[in-house]
Design a protein around this motif. Structure first.
Motif, PDB file in Angstrom:
ATOM      1  N   UNK A  20       0.831  -1.213   0.000  1.00 16.01           N
ATOM      2  CA  UNK A  20       0.000   0.000   0.000  1.00 16.01           C
ATOM      3  C   UNK A  20       0.860   1.255   0.000  1.00 16.01           C
ATOM      4  N   UNK A  21       1.931   1.203   0.784  1.00 17.38           N
ATOM      5  CA  UNK A  21       2.817   2.366   0.846  1.00 17.38           C
ATOM      6  C   UNK A  21       3.435   2.664  -0.523  1.00 17.38           C
ATOM      7  N   UNK A  22       3.841   1.600  -1.211  1.00 18.76           N
ATOM      8  CA  UNK A  22       4.406   1.784  -2.557  1.00 18.76           C
ATOM      9  C   UNK A  22       3.372   2.440  -3.471  1.00 18.76           C
ATOM     10  N   UNK A  33      -5.861  12.247  -8.478  1.00 20.81           N
ATOM     11  CA  UNK A  33      -5.011  12.016  -7.310  1.00 20.81           C
ATOM     12  C   UNK A  33      -5.857  11.615  -6.102  1.00 20.81           C
ATOM     13  N   UNK A  34      -6.909  12.416  -5.848  1.00 24.75           N
ATOM     14  CA  UNK A  34      -7.765  12.137  -4.696  1.00 24.75           C
ATOM     15  C   UNK A  34      -8.476  10.788  -4.838  1.00 24.75           C
ATOM     16  N   UNK A  35      -9.014  10.555  -6.035  1.00 23.14           N
ATOM     17  CA  UNK A  35      -9.753   9.313  -6.236  1.00 23.14           C
ATOM     18  C   UNK A  35      -8.888   8.086  -6.012  1.00 23.14           C
ATOM     19  N   UNK A  36      -7.619   8.205  -6.425  1.00 19.49           N
ATOM     20  CA  UNK A  36      -6.725   7.050  -6.275  1.00 19.49           C
ATOM     21  C   UNK A  36      -6.227   6.901  -4.844  1.00 19.49           C
ATOM     22  N   UNK A  37      -5.937   8.037  -4.268  1.00 17.29           N
ATOM     23  CA  UNK A  37      -5.284   7.967  -2.963  1.00 17.29           C
ATOM     24  C   UNK A  37      -6.265   7.734  -1.803  1.00 17.29           C
ATOM     25  N   UNK A  38      -7.420   8.397  -1.838  1.00 16.17           N
ATOM     26  CA  UNK A  38      -8.332   8.349  -0.690  1.00 16.17           C
ATOM     27  C   UNK A  38      -8.688   6.952  -0.185  1.00 16.17           C
ATOM     28  N   UNK A  39      -9.032   6.014  -1.057  1.00 11.26           N
ATOM     29  CA  UNK A  39      -9.393   4.700  -0.495  1.00 11.26           C
ATOM     30  C   UNK A  39      -8.205   3.989   0.166  1.00 11.26           C
ATOM     31  N   UNK A  40      -6.990   4.370  -0.246  1.00 12.89           N
ATOM     32  CA  UNK A  40      -5.814   3.655   0.288  1.00 12.89           C
ATOM     33  C   UNK A  40      -5.489   4.058   1.717  1.00 12.89           C
ATOM     34  N   UNK A  96      -7.388   4.863   4.503  1.00 16.14           N
ATOM     35  CA  UNK A  96      -7.962   4.075   5.613  1.00 16.14           C
ATOM     36  C   UNK A  96      -7.432   2.652   5.665  1.00 16.14           C
ATOM     37  N   UNK A  97      -7.159   2.078   4.491  1.00 12.04           N
ATOM     38  CA  UNK A  97      -6.594   0.714   4.480  1.00 12.04           C
ATOM     39  C   UNK A  97      -5.259   0.683   5.208  1.00 12.04           C
ATOM     40  N   UNK A  98      -4.475   1.707   4.927  1.00 17.26           N
ATOM     41  CA  UNK A  98      -3.145   1.802   5.541  1.00 17.26           C
ATOM     42  C   UNK A  98      -3.279   1.915   7.069  1.00 17.26           C
ATOM     43  N   UNK A  99      -4.185   2.801   7.494  1.00 18.09           N
ATOM     44  CA  UNK A  99      -4.386   2.998   8.939  1.00 18.09           C
ATOM     45  C   UNK A  99      -4.854   1.695   9.605  1.00 18.09           C
ATOM     46  N   UNK A 100      -5.800   1.025   8.941  1.00 18.23           N
ATOM     47  CA  UNK A 100      -6.332  -0.217   9.517  1.00 18.23           C
ATOM     48  C   UNK A 100      -5.218  -1.242   9.707  1.00 18.23           C
TER      49      UNK A 100
END
Ligand SMILES: [Zn+2]
Length: 516
Positions: free
Chosen positions: A384-386, A405-412, A414-418
Motif C-alpha cells: 500500500x505504501x508503494x 489524485x484524490x480518487x486514487x489515494x483516498x481509499x488507500x 484508511x486501508x493503511x491505517x487499519x
C-alpha cells in the motif's frame, strides 16, 4: 466416503468424532472431510475397529451438541469404548463436556482417546488432559475482561491498585502511590520503633496520635485492629498483595524486609488486638456461612476458670433455636479446616514447574503464529505504501490531476491505517495472552507456601477469592471452588483418596503423551 472396518485382537472399539464450526478461526483446523480422511488413514495403519462416525458442525464452546451427546450415551451403553478424533479440542471446549470426557476416561468407560498426535489413556494425568481440552483457554478468555480494565496492566507495572496505606498518598495525575510529604517519615519512625519489640499496640496508637497520624476521615486515633493491619502490610517494605498474589511494587519502600520481619515477630509477642467494636480479634469472622440454613457464622469468646480465653464459631441462627446445626467449632479446628481446603487447590512445586513449562511452549507457539501474521500484514502494508508513493509522485510530476489524485489515494489511506492498527494490536497482544494462566499457576503454588507458613489471613483471603462459597457444617468447611481451581481440587482430592498414595501421585505425572 469409505471407512475402514477391521477385526483385530484389540478389544477397543472406536467411534470417530469430527467437528468443525463456522466459529473456528484457526486455519489449521481442517474441514470435516479432511479430518475424516486423515483419521481413516490412522485407523487403517493401526488396525483399529471403527464402529461409527459422528460428525458435527457446532461450536464446542457450549454444551449440548446432539451428536456428541449421543456418542457419549452410546459409549456408556457399551457400543464403543474409545474415541478417534483429529485433536482433543475437537471433543470439548467447555467445562461440562470436558468434565464428562475426563470422568469417563477416569472410570475406564473410555479406554483411549486417540488423536492425530497422541493417545490419551485412563492412566494419564487428568489435569494435562483438561488443559489440552482447551479449558485453560476458556479461563484465559474469562479473564480478558479483567485485563481490559487495566488493573492487570497497572499491577504488572508494580503499582498497587487501592487506597494508599498511611504514610503514602495516591498521586492523582500519575495514578501512582507516592510518599506522603508529612506522614512518610513519621510513619517510618513508628514502624522502626515497633520493630524494637518493646511496645504494645496501645502504646503505638498513642505515639501515632501524638505525631498526628490519625484516621484519614475520622481524624481520631486509629482502632487497634487497623494498627494491627498496618503493621502486617507488606506494602511498607516494597511489595503488595493483589488477589492473593504477591507483587513487586515500584513505590518507595518505607522499611527494609528485615524490619518488616522484626515487626511480625513483635506482633506475635503482643498478640491479637483485644476486643473492641471494630475488630473482635476473631480470625475467621465474616468468612463462612452455615451449610444448614445459610446464615452467617459468628464467633464468641469463652473464658475458662483458669482465665484462658477460647474462640468458638457457630451459626448465628442457632441462638434463635431455628437451625439444626448446633455444633460449636473451636478456632484451632476452624483453622485446620481452612488449611485443609487450601491444600486441596495448592499446586506443588513440581506441578508448577511442569505447568509453567507448558505455558512457555504455548507462548512460543502463539508467538510464532503471531509473528507470521505480523509479517504478512507488514508486507501488505508495504504494498500500500508503494502505491501511495507512486500516486504522490504521479501528482508531483503532473501525470495526475487533483481529482485523479484524490480518487486514487483516498481509499488507500484508511486501508493503511487499519493495517497499522492491526499490527500494533498484534505486537501488544504478543505479551500477555497467557499471563493470567501463568499467574493462576503462581497463585496456586503460593497457596501451598501459606499452608506451610500457617499464614491464616492470607489463606482466608485466598479462599474468599478462589471459592464462591464457604459453608460450615459439623465442624467441616466446604468451599465451592471457582474454575479452574475446582479442577485442581478434584484432581488433588482423587489423588489423596486413592488407596496407594504414592503410585497415584506419580501417575499424575506420567508423560501426557504415552503411547499404547
Ligand atoms: Zn444454621
Amino acid at each position: 466416503m469409505t471407512y475402514v472396518i477391521c477385526y483385530t485382537l484389540s478389544m477397543r472399539k472406536y467411534f470417530i468424532y469430527c467437528r468443525k464450526s463456522s466459529e473456528d478461526e484457526d486455519r489449521q483446523i481442517r474441514s470435516i472431510d479432511a479430518q475424516l480422511s486423515e483419521l481413516n488413514i490412522i485407523a487403517e495403519q493401526n488396525g483399529m475397529t471403527i464402529v461409527e462416525i459422528f460428525t458435527e458442525s457446532k461450536s464446542a464452546k457450549e454444551a449440548g451438541r446432539e451428536r456428541f451427546n449421543e456418542m457419549l450415551r452410546r459409549i456408556e451403553r457399551g457400543d464403543a469404548n474409545a474415541i478417534l478424533s483429529w485433536k482433543l479440542d475437537r471433543l470439548a471446549r467447555n467445562f461440562d463436556d470436558g468434565g464428562k470426557i475426563i470422568g469417563m476416561l477416569q472410570r475406564g468407560v473410555i479406554q483411549e482417546i486417540r488423536t492425530f498426535e497422541k493417545s490419551y489413556l485412563p492412566s494419564d494425568n487428568v489435569l494435562t488432559i483438561a488443559v489440552e481440552l482447551g479449558m485453560a483457554n476458556q479461563y484465559v478468555r474469562d479473564l480478558s475482561v479483567y485485563i481490559q480494565n487495566g488493573i492487570r496492566e497497572k499491577i504488572r507495572r508494580g503499582i498497587f491498585c487501592g487506597k494508599a496505606p498511611l504514610g503514602y498518598y495516591n498521586e492523582p495525575r500519575l495514578r501512582t502511590i507516592e510518599p506522603h510529604p508529612q506522614h512518610f517519615k513519621k510513619m517510618k519512625r513508628i514502624l522502626e520503633h515497633f520493630a524494637g519489640g518493646q511496645c504494645s499496640l496501645t502504646a503505638i496508637r498513642n505515639k501515632m496520635a501524638n505525631v498526628g497520624l490519625l484516621g484519614t476521615r475520622s481524624r481520631k486515633p486509629l482502632p487497634l485492629s487497623s494498627i494491627d493491619n498496618l503493621l502486617r502490610n507488606p506494602f511498607y517494605y516494597g511489595v503488595f498483595v493483589h488477589k492473593g498474589e504477591l507483587h513487586q511494587g515500584t513505590h518507595v519502600p518505607m522499611i527494609t524486609k528485615k524490619t518488616f520481619d522484626e515487626i511480625q515477630q513483635a506482633l506475635v509477642a503482643v498478640g491479637r488486638p483485644r476486643h473492641n467494636r471494630d475488630d473482635k480479634g476473631f480470625t475467621f469472622l465474616h468468612f463462612a456461612t452455615c451449610d444448614c440454613c445459610g446464615y452467617s457464622i459468628t464467633a464468641e469468646r469463652h473464658t475458662k476458670k483458669s482465665g484462658r480465653r477460647y474462640h468458638y464459631y457457630r451459626c448465628t441462627r442457632k441462638s434463635k433455636q431455628r437451625c439444626e446445626e448446633r455444633t460449636f467449632i473451636p478456632e484451632e479446628k476452624f483453622a485446620q479446616e481452612v488449611k485443609r481446603n487450601v491444600e486441596l487447590v495448592a499446586l506443588p512445586d513440581e506441578w508448577k514447574e511442569r505447568f509453567l513449562a507448558r505455558v512457555e511452549t504455548w507462548e512460543t507457539e502463539s508467538a510464532e503464529r503471531n509473528q507470521s501474521q505480523i509479517e504478512r500484514l507488514k508486507s501488505d502494508l508495504a504494498v500500500i505504501k508503494v502505491k501511495i508513493d507512486r500516486i504522490n509522485n504521479g501528482f508531483a510530476d503532473g501525470s495526475l490531476d487533483v481529482q485523479e489524485f484524490k480518487e486514487l489515494k483516498n481509499p488507500l489511506v484508511p486501508q493503511k491505517v487499519a493495517l497499522e492498527h492491526q499490527i500494533i494490536a498484534l505486537e501488544r497482544g504478543k505479551i500477555n495472552r497467557l499471563e493470567p494462566l501463568r499467574n493462576w499457576i503462581l497463585q496456586a503454588n503460593q497457596a501451598g507456601k501459606w499452608v506451610s507458613d500457617e499464614s491464616w489471613l492470607e489463606m482466608k483471603s485466598f479462599l474468599t477469592d478462589a471459592g464462591s462459597n464457604r459453608r460450615l457444617r459439623a465442624q467441616t468447611l466446604t468451599v465451592s471452588f471457582k474454575k479452574p481451581f475446582d479442577l485442581l481440587a478434584e484432581t488433588n482430592e482423587s489423588a489423596r483418596s486413592a488407596p496407594d498414595d504414592f503410585s497415584q501421585t506419580s501417575k499424575w505425572w506420567s508423560p501426557g503423551g504415552s503411547n499404547p
